[in-house]
Design a protein around this motif. Sequence first.
Motif, PDB file in Angstrom:
ATOM      1  N   TYR A   6      55.868   5.694   5.844  1.00 32.78           N
ATOM      2  CA  TYR A   6      55.086   4.472   5.674  1.00 32.78           C
ATOM      3  C   TYR A   6      55.984   3.250   5.836  1.00 32.78           C
ATOM      4  O   TYR A   6      57.106   3.226   5.337  1.00 32.78           O
ATOM      5  CB  TYR A   6      54.417   4.451   4.290  1.00 32.78           C
ATOM      6  N   TRP A   7      55.475   2.259   6.555  1.00 27.77           N
ATOM      7  CA  TRP A   7      56.246   1.030   6.725  1.00 27.77           C
ATOM      8  C   TRP A   7      55.287  -0.144   6.892  1.00 27.77           C
ATOM      9  O   TRP A   7      54.175  -0.004   7.386  1.00 27.77           O
ATOM     10  CB  TRP A   7      57.191   1.129   7.924  1.00 27.77           C
ATOM     11  N   SER A   8      55.734  -1.300   6.438  1.00 33.56           N
ATOM     12  CA  SER A   8      54.987  -2.545   6.591  1.00 33.56           C
ATOM     13  C   SER A   8      55.982  -3.656   6.864  1.00 33.56           C
ATOM     14  O   SER A   8      57.143  -3.576   6.453  1.00 33.56           O
ATOM     15  CB  SER A   8      54.191  -2.889   5.322  1.00 33.56           C
TER      16      SER A   8
ATOM     17  N   ARG B 233      63.788   6.151  12.377  1.00 32.63           N
ATOM     18  CA  ARG B 233      65.127   6.745  12.321  1.00 32.63           C
ATOM     19  C   ARG B 233      65.496   7.209  10.914  1.00 32.63           C
ATOM     20  O   ARG B 233      66.284   8.140  10.751  1.00 32.63           O
ATOM     21  CB  ARG B 233      66.164   5.729  12.813  1.00 32.63           C
ATOM     22  N   GLY B 234      64.937   6.549   9.892  1.00 32.21           N
ATOM     23  CA  GLY B 234      65.278   6.885   8.519  1.00 32.21           C
ATOM     24  C   GLY B 234      64.374   7.913   7.878  1.00 32.21           C
ATOM     25  O   GLY B 234      64.609   8.335   6.742  1.00 32.21           O
TER      26      GLY B 234
ATOM     27  N   THR C 252      61.858  -3.065  11.778  1.00 32.53           N
ATOM     28  CA  THR C 252      61.337  -2.337  10.616  1.00 32.53           C
ATOM     29  C   THR C 252      60.758  -0.999  11.049  1.00 32.53           C
ATOM     30  O   THR C 252      61.008   0.039  10.434  1.00 32.53           O
ATOM     31  CB  THR C 252      60.277  -3.170   9.885  1.00 32.53           C
ATOM     32  N   HIS C 253      59.980  -1.013  12.123  1.00 32.98           N
ATOM     33  CA  HIS C 253      59.408   0.236  12.653  1.00 32.98           C
ATOM     34  C   HIS C 253      60.519   1.176  13.114  1.00 32.98           C
ATOM     35  O   HIS C 253      60.470   2.393  12.838  1.00 32.98           O
ATOM     36  CB  HIS C 253      58.466  -0.084  13.809  1.00 32.98           C
TER      37      HIS C 253
ATOM     38  N   GLU D  60      70.630   5.334   8.526  1.00 33.70           N
ATOM     39  CA  GLU D  60      71.242   6.457   7.812  1.00 33.70           C
ATOM     40  C   GLU D  60      71.354   6.144   6.325  1.00 33.70           C
ATOM     41  O   GLU D  60      71.075   6.994   5.473  1.00 33.70           O
ATOM     42  CB  GLU D  60      72.624   6.751   8.407  1.00 33.70           C
ATOM     43  N   LEU D  61      71.745   4.908   5.995  1.00 32.20           N
ATOM     44  CA  LEU D  61      71.822   4.479   4.600  1.00 32.20           C
ATOM     45  C   LEU D  61      70.433   4.431   3.983  1.00 32.20           C
ATOM     46  O   LEU D  61      70.203   4.947   2.877  1.00 32.20           O
ATOM     47  CB  LEU D  61      72.488   3.103   4.517  1.00 32.20           C
ATOM     48  N   ALA D  62      69.481   3.822   4.679  1.00 27.02           N
ATOM     49  CA  ALA D  62      68.122   3.681   4.147  1.00 27.02           C
ATOM     50  C   ALA D  62      67.494   5.039   3.882  1.00 27.02           C
ATOM     51  O   ALA D  62      66.791   5.224   2.880  1.00 27.02           O
ATOM     52  CB  ALA D  62      67.265   2.880   5.115  1.00 27.02           C
TER      53      ALA D  62
END
Length: 245
Positions: free
Chosen positions: A78-80, A73-74, A67-68, A41-43
């Motif tokens: 894109y994520w790594s 959820r956020g 991380t995934h 929620e913060l991210a």
Amino acid sequence: MLSANIQAGSSTRGYQDYVTRSWSHVLPAGNKRGALDTIAELAGRHDIVGLQESDPGSLRSGFTNQTHYLAQRGGFAYWSHQPNRRMGGVASSANGLLSKLEPKRVEEHSLPGRVKGRGVLIGTFGNGDDALTVAVAHLSLGSGSRKSQLDFIAELLGDHPHAVLMGDFNCDPDQPEMQGLYRNTRLQPPADCVPTFPSWRPQRAIDHVLVTPALAIATMQAMPAAHSDHLALSVELDVPEHALG
């Protein structure tokens, strides 16, 4: 932007918890999913997030790539992640990068040090020499290893005009080992030192978001990352449009 050492979703609310709750660092018990939801929620209120101590999928996280999970959820497209330290499948730790903007390139580099298991994750947004470059790192506890790691990062970031280095440095920004970073890059010492550790009574500024002069920090504040032993750093950054295009 947000930089957060999430302690793999574990809870630490006082020094005694390092002993009494040590089991949470190797077992999946505890409300880690609830902690991750709070962090998500913060991210999600930020465009780019750098994570440290994000479990990439071991016993203690219930084999969840944190991380995934946080990306989903956020609301990050894109994520790594960069797994660094593994302890026989029981526990593992990674740097993570979450973004609502598409990075043009993501690089992983192992950092030097007396004990292996540290790294820096670099995302490049935009094209050419003016592109925004965001590096996420978790440095060692020893000053000698930190110096070699910071010297290595300085070579990677070099003369980039739009660079950000965020993460858990495990040292104050005015320590001797930091000086080479300032000399050999355009990164500047923070104008204000925001204490982030320990989260229950912040006394030390060891988590940082360092930027080059072409990137103006409008606001910086420390915020709880669920029940991690570090507070997260939230930064509002003014980035020129040509650094993203």
